[in-house]
Design an enzyme around this catalytic site. Sequence first.
Site, short mmCIF file in Angstrom:
data_model
loop_
_atom_site.label_atom_id
_atom_site.label_comp_id
_atom_site.label_asym_id
_atom_site.label_seq_id
_atom_site.Cartn_x
_atom_site.Cartn_y
_atom_site.Cartn_z
N SER A 65 -88.19 29.37 -131.45
CA SER A 65 -87.20 29.65 -130.38
C SER A 65 -87.57 30.92 -129.63
CB SER A 65 -85.81 29.81 -130.98
OG SER A 65 -85.40 28.66 -131.66
N1 SAH Z 1 -85.46 28.30 -136.27
C1 SAH Z 1 -86.80 27.89 -135.88
C2 SAH Z 1 -86.80 27.03 -134.63
C3 SAH Z 1 -87.05 25.67 -135.03
S1 SAH Z 1 -87.02 24.38 -133.82
C4 SAH Z 1 -87.73 29.08 -135.70
O1 SAH Z 1 -87.27 30.22 -135.78
O2 SAH Z 1 -88.92 28.87 -135.53
C5 SAH Z 1 -85.87 23.31 -134.69
C6 SAH Z 1 -86.29 22.84 -136.04
O3 SAH Z 1 -85.24 22.01 -136.53
C7 SAH Z 1 -87.57 22.02 -136.09
O4 SAH Z 1 -88.46 22.61 -136.99
C8 SAH Z 1 -87.09 20.64 -136.58
O5 SAH Z 1 -88.04 19.99 -137.41
C9 SAH Z 1 -85.84 21.02 -137.35
N2 SAH Z 1 -84.86 19.96 -137.55
C10 SAH Z 1 -84.49 18.96 -136.70
N3 SAH Z 1 -83.52 18.20 -137.26
C11 SAH Z 1 -83.26 18.74 -138.49
C12 SAH Z 1 -82.36 18.40 -139.55
N4 SAH Z 1 -81.51 17.37 -139.47
N5 SAH Z 1 -82.37 19.18 -140.66
C13 SAH Z 1 -83.20 20.24 -140.77
N6 SAH Z 1 -84.08 20.59 -139.80
C14 SAH Z 1 -84.10 19.86 -138.68
#
Ligand code: SAH
Length: 219
Positions: free
Chosen positions: A66
């Site tokens: 993000s």
């Molecule tokens: N917080 C992260 C940003 C991740 S982008 C950072 O700091 O880098 C969002 C993430 O949510 C992705 O890695 C995706 O695989 C995950 N995601 C999507 N649906 C999900 C779910 N139901 N449970 C857990 N993770 C999920």
Amino acid sequence: MTYTDTYRHQGQRRALVRELRQRGIHDERVLAALAAVPRHLFFEPAFEAHAYQDKAFPIGEGQTISQPYTVAYQTQLLGVQPTDHVLEVGTGSGYQCAVLLKLTPHVESIEFNEVLFARTRHFLAALGAHGAALHCGDGSLGLPERAPFDGILVTAGAPGLPPALLRQLRVGGRLVIPVGDNQTQRMVRVTREGPESFVREEFEVFRFVPLLGASGWRQ
Ligand code: SAH
């Protein structure tokens, strides 16, 4: 594994924090947390130059780390106290998780994608960020065996409020979650004021990758 955090990196980070302050992030603890986490270490060396721009960036598996503003914004809305038990849904690169760990030692994070989960677990351990308990699974269902939580932070865009996440909030707890369609989402904060009483507030519009799973978008 050795990592370098040079004066140049530190200077870039201070500049980023100044930028976040100008954009309206005012919680000093949140700004200090972003100043303390070396975001460049979450990038492949070839892309390190992008680490201190206020932008999201691809991390593989179709996912992104993000934007710093988004991380700061969500963290500020969560209002983390040093004794809080916090759940992050969507570990991704582990950056947001490392920021949360600067605010409370009681952090859990759940990631759906097994490849990212394995990679980030290994990476955070190597970085020395041992504090967080990392889980692999569908975070749209929360983490019932570890509930209740004082804060739940969802870092992927949801079609609605996942009922399990509301249930897993402690009274006084906050859920911060982007809700919308697959283009844009509005940041929502839900505070559990009593066992059956929830207060919903709406904030700025963002653009996240989709939350998958039972209470997310279909895979
Ligand atoms: N917080 C992260 C940003 C991740 S982008 C950072 O700091 O880098 C969002 C993430 O949510 C992705 O890695 C995706 O695989 C995950 N995601 C999507 N649906 C999900 C779910 N139901 N449970 C857990 N993770 C999920």
